[in-house]
Design an enzyme around this catalytic site. Sequence first.
Site, mmCIF file in Angstrom:
data_model
loop_
_atom_site.group_PDB
_atom_site.id
_atom_site.type_symbol
_atom_site.label_atom_id
_atom_site.label_comp_id
_atom_site.label_asym_id
_atom_site.label_seq_id
_atom_site.Cartn_x
_atom_site.Cartn_y
_atom_site.Cartn_z
ATOM 1 N N GLY A 11 -26.556 13.920 -11.011
ATOM 2 C CA GLY A 11 -25.172 14.407 -11.008
ATOM 3 C C GLY A 11 -24.514 14.478 -12.369
ATOM 4 N N ASP A 12 -25.164 13.960 -13.426
ATOM 5 C CA ASP A 12 -24.533 13.989 -14.758
ATOM 6 C C ASP A 12 -24.622 15.393 -15.365
ATOM 7 O OD1 ASP A 12 -23.604 11.430 -15.021
ATOM 8 O OD2 ASP A 12 -25.351 10.678 -16.128
ATOM 9 N N TYR B 54 -14.653 12.049 -4.035
ATOM 10 C CA TYR B 54 -13.612 11.586 -4.975
ATOM 11 C C TYR B 54 -12.970 12.788 -5.681
ATOM 12 C CZ TYR B 54 -11.614 9.846 -9.333
ATOM 13 O OH TYR B 54 -10.764 9.616 -10.404
ATOM 14 N N LYS C 185 -9.035 14.503 -5.371
ATOM 15 C CA LYS C 185 -8.090 14.778 -6.477
ATOM 16 C C LYS C 185 -7.627 16.229 -6.407
ATOM 17 C CE LYS C 185 -7.923 10.774 -8.435
ATOM 18 N NZ LYS C 185 -6.678 10.005 -8.421
ATOM 19 N N ASP D 285 0.841 -1.199 0.000
ATOM 20 C CA ASP D 285 0.000 0.000 0.000
ATOM 21 C C ASP D 285 0.877 1.250 0.000
ATOM 22 O OD1 ASP D 285 -1.890 2.085 1.109
ATOM 23 O OD2 ASP D 285 -3.194 0.318 1.127
ATOM 24 N N SER E 104 -8.257 14.116 -12.476
ATOM 25 C CA SER E 104 -9.466 13.765 -13.231
ATOM 26 C C SER E 104 -10.211 15.027 -13.635
ATOM 27 C CB SER E 104 -10.371 12.919 -12.316
ATOM 28 O OG SER E 104 -11.658 12.799 -12.879
ATOM 29 N N ARG F 104 -29.434 10.380 -14.936
ATOM 30 C CA ARG F 104 -28.705 9.906 -13.752
ATOM 31 C C ARG F 104 -28.316 11.143 -12.932
ATOM 32 N NH1 ARG F 104 -23.162 6.482 -14.669
ATOM 33 N NH2 ARG F 104 -22.395 8.529 -15.274
HETATM 34 P P1 NAD Z 1 -7.850 1.154 -11.220
HETATM 35 O O1 NAD Z 1 -8.701 0.949 -10.037
HETATM 36 O O2 NAD Z 1 -7.932 0.162 -12.319
HETATM 37 O O3 NAD Z 1 -6.321 1.301 -10.787
HETATM 38 C C1 NAD Z 1 -5.920 1.801 -9.531
HETATM 39 C C2 NAD Z 1 -4.911 0.821 -8.969
HETATM 40 O O4 NAD Z 1 -4.441 1.305 -7.725
HETATM 41 C C3 NAD Z 1 -5.514 -0.562 -8.736
HETATM 42 O O5 NAD Z 1 -4.643 -1.513 -9.298
HETATM 43 C C4 NAD Z 1 -5.561 -0.683 -7.209
HETATM 44 O O6 NAD Z 1 -5.400 -2.020 -6.799
HETATM 45 C C5 NAD Z 1 -4.427 0.220 -6.794
HETATM 46 N N1 NAD Z 1 -4.555 0.865 -5.478
HETATM 47 C C6 NAD Z 1 -5.637 1.521 -4.982
HETATM 48 N N2 NAD Z 1 -5.344 2.022 -3.779
HETATM 49 C C7 NAD Z 1 -4.058 1.679 -3.506
HETATM 50 C C8 NAD Z 1 -3.179 1.932 -2.423
HETATM 51 N N3 NAD Z 1 -3.580 2.617 -1.338
HETATM 52 N N4 NAD Z 1 -1.921 1.449 -2.486
HETATM 53 C C9 NAD Z 1 -1.505 0.736 -3.558
HETATM 54 N N5 NAD Z 1 -2.287 0.470 -4.613
HETATM 55 C C10 NAD Z 1 -3.542 0.951 -4.591
HETATM 56 O O7 NAD Z 1 -8.155 2.616 -11.765
HETATM 57 P P2 NAD Z 1 -7.718 3.299 -13.128
HETATM 58 O O8 NAD Z 1 -8.927 3.458 -13.951
HETATM 59 O O9 NAD Z 1 -6.532 2.619 -13.683
HETATM 60 O O10 NAD Z 1 -7.338 4.734 -12.564
HETATM 61 C C11 NAD Z 1 -6.010 5.054 -12.209
HETATM 62 C C12 NAD Z 1 -5.974 6.441 -11.597
HETATM 63 O O11 NAD Z 1 -6.534 7.365 -12.534
HETATM 64 C C13 NAD Z 1 -6.814 6.581 -10.332
HETATM 65 O O12 NAD Z 1 -6.124 7.424 -9.437
HETATM 66 C C14 NAD Z 1 -8.095 7.240 -10.811
HETATM 67 O O13 NAD Z 1 -8.685 8.022 -9.805
HETATM 68 C C15 NAD Z 1 -7.567 8.110 -11.931
HETATM 69 N N6 NAD Z 1 -8.614 8.388 -12.952
HETATM 70 C C16 NAD Z 1 -9.210 7.350 -13.610
HETATM 71 C C17 NAD Z 1 -10.198 7.614 -14.544
HETATM 72 C C18 NAD Z 1 -10.885 6.497 -15.283
HETATM 73 O O14 NAD Z 1 -11.892 6.751 -15.959
HETATM 74 N N7 NAD Z 1 -10.424 5.264 -15.235
HETATM 75 C C19 NAD Z 1 -10.571 8.940 -14.822
HETATM 76 C C20 NAD Z 1 -9.927 9.967 -14.143
HETATM 77 C C21 NAD Z 1 -8.927 9.675 -13.204
HETATM 78 C C1 UD1 Z 2 -17.684 9.150 -14.542
HETATM 79 C C2 UD1 Z 2 -17.304 9.903 -13.294
HETATM 80 C C3 UD1 Z 2 -15.949 10.553 -13.492
HETATM 81 C C4 UD1 Z 2 -14.914 9.543 -13.933
HETATM 82 C C5 UD1 Z 2 -15.435 8.849 -15.200
HETATM 83 C C6 UD1 Z 2 -14.517 7.783 -15.711
HETATM 84 C C7 UD1 Z 2 -19.451 10.630 -12.348
HETATM 85 C C8 UD1 Z 2 -20.343 11.797 -12.069
HETATM 86 N N1 UD1 Z 2 -18.307 10.909 -13.002
HETATM 87 O O1 UD1 Z 2 -17.806 10.105 -15.575
HETATM 88 O O2 UD1 Z 2 -15.531 11.145 -12.279
HETATM 89 O O3 UD1 Z 2 -13.688 10.207 -14.198
HETATM 90 O O4 UD1 Z 2 -16.697 8.237 -14.895
HETATM 91 O O5 UD1 Z 2 -14.329 6.786 -14.770
HETATM 92 O O6 UD1 Z 2 -19.713 9.500 -11.981
HETATM 93 N N2 UD1 Z 2 -24.338 6.285 -19.346
HETATM 94 C C9 UD1 Z 2 -25.544 5.762 -19.759
HETATM 95 N N3 UD1 Z 2 -25.858 4.494 -19.357
HETATM 96 C C10 UD1 Z 2 -25.024 3.728 -18.579
HETATM 97 C C11 UD1 Z 2 -23.782 4.281 -18.185
HETATM 98 C C12 UD1 Z 2 -23.472 5.570 -18.581
HETATM 99 O O7 UD1 Z 2 -26.326 6.418 -20.436
HETATM 100 O O8 UD1 Z 2 -25.386 2.589 -18.238
HETATM 101 C C13 UD1 Z 2 -24.000 7.657 -19.751
HETATM 102 C C14 UD1 Z 2 -23.844 8.592 -18.572
HETATM 103 O O9 UD1 Z 2 -25.076 9.169 -18.229
HETATM 104 C C15 UD1 Z 2 -22.852 9.609 -19.128
HETATM 105 C C16 UD1 Z 2 -22.031 8.825 -20.149
HETATM 106 O O10 UD1 Z 2 -22.760 7.637 -20.406
HETATM 107 O O11 UD1 Z 2 -23.532 10.609 -19.791
HETATM 108 C C17 UD1 Z 2 -20.666 8.459 -19.627
HETATM 109 O O12 UD1 Z 2 -20.842 7.872 -18.347
HETATM 110 P P1 UD1 Z 2 -19.606 7.275 -17.512
HETATM 111 O O13 UD1 Z 2 -18.853 6.321 -18.360
HETATM 112 O O14 UD1 Z 2 -20.151 6.792 -16.215
HETATM 113 O O15 UD1 Z 2 -18.641 8.540 -17.299
HETATM 114 P P2 UD1 Z 2 -18.938 9.969 -16.649
HETATM 115 O O16 UD1 Z 2 -20.246 10.006 -15.991
HETATM 116 O O17 UD1 Z 2 -18.644 11.006 -17.677
#
Ligand code: NAD
Ligand code: UD1
Length: 343
Positions: A297-298, A152, A156, A62, A128, A295
């Site tokens: 918050g969107d 969340y 960030k 961790d 993010s 949904r």
């Molecule tokens: P993910 O959950 O697939 O990857 C995060 C990784 O961190 C996982 O492998 C988890 O096991 C590990 N982890 C979590 N807490 C930990 C800790 N305390 N110590 C060590 N390991 C830990 O997520 P992701 O989609 O790959 O996202 C990576 C980063 O990008 C995250 O910080 C997320 O908030 C950010 N982010 C992701 C998205 C997205 O849509 N995927 C969008 C914006 C920002």
């Molecule tokens: C969400 C998170 C954002 C995060 C991102 C990627 C929220 C408010 N925001 O963004 O912080 O960085 O995911 O992980 O949760 N949709 C449908 N049907 C579904 C699923 C999604 O219509 O079953 C629509 C949603 O309403 C949205 C779009 O698809 O308009 C994208 O959704 P999603 O992939 O969840 O991403 P965000 O909401 O943009």
Amino acid sequence: MTLNILVTGGAGFIGSHTCVALVEAGFTPLVVDNLCNADADALVRAAEVTRSRQPLVFWRGDVRDGALLDRIFATYPVHAVVHFAGLKSVGESVAQPIGYYDCNVQGSLSLVSAMQRAGVHRLIFSSSATVYGQPERSPVCETAALQPCSPYGQSKLFVERLLTDLAHADARWRIASLRYFNPAGAHPSGLLGERTSGTPNNLVPVLCKVASSASEKLTVHGGDYPTPDGTCVRDYVHVMDVAEGHIAALRHLEAGAGASTFNLGVGRGTSVLELVRAFASACGMEVRHAIGPRRAGDAAAYWADVERMRTATGWIARRTIADICGDAWRWQQSQQPALAAAA
Ligand code: NAD
Ligand code: UD1
């Protein structure tokens, strides 16, 4: 001699793809991950993608464990850190704020403290677009108002501010916070992708699930938004483009000290219905869907202004929505035998 890059959360979705991009760019990733949302097998597959003869160096642990981080920095010379480790579900963060602040804020504090002790001052942080909350206009610039709507998003923003303060206090720090828009897709090999435990919420994982099941249907969250087709518009960016953005940002750190923030997106919006059509075309079948209620918050529509990242680093997203859908579908299909065995 290649440079070692410590990748926290490197077994996760974006982290595992970034490990591939790092190896391809000539760096050596060293991974620390507590596997709370990942499988160590992703690292075996990442090594397979890069045809590495050696497995990736991995510590299961961790980032809040300062003693572990001290041991890692004492064992390997580390050039820079890419910090993905954290929790990322908006809804879960509302229900469990303490856990989210502890993992995301305390985890980052623990990491930069260990880096300071070890004399490592180059850092890329996974932020993010959620820090903008509900942006008033698009494309969204880095200078737009920062109004996160969830613990969340707040976590960030806290970390971004901590990193800015750190760079002000000590000129050795070189930091880039990357604000991802909607990372999606998978590695084109079908070996790496997004692991979703339980019911997916994000659109592309939901599309994968719906397309692979005869009984499921996508609920489109709202069809009455003020957008061209009434559905929400987002900036979907291929996960390999996101991964390569980290290489560009790492190289940019060499340009000088300080903390900067960059949007990582394509710079174009795609509606839910456009994505549904692109996905149907990628998987060669209809994707059953129906318009449901909005949904909570969107935001209706937002996409990135990517000019700052392009000007500073030369990076632009190269892959298309068709690539995102085709690669996500290939990954989904590669998961089918595992899913069938687990059923
Ligand atoms: P993910 O959950 O697939 O990857 C995060 C990784 O961190 C996982 O492998 C988890 O096991 C590990 N982890 C979590 N807490 C930990 C800790 N305390 N110590 C060590 N390991 C830990 O997520 P992701 O989609 O790959 O996202 C990576 C980063 O990008 C995250 O910080 C997320 O908030 C950010 N982010 C992701 C998205 C997205 O849509 N995927 C969008 C914006 C920002
Ligand atoms: C969400 C998170 C954002 C995060 C991102 C990627 C929220 C408010 N925001 O963004 O912080 O960085 O995911 O992980 O949760 N949709 C449908 N049907 C579904 C699923 C999604 O219509 O079953 C629509 C949603 O309403 C949205 C779009 O698809 O308009 C994208 O959704 P999603 O992939 O969840 O991403 P965000 O909401 O943009």
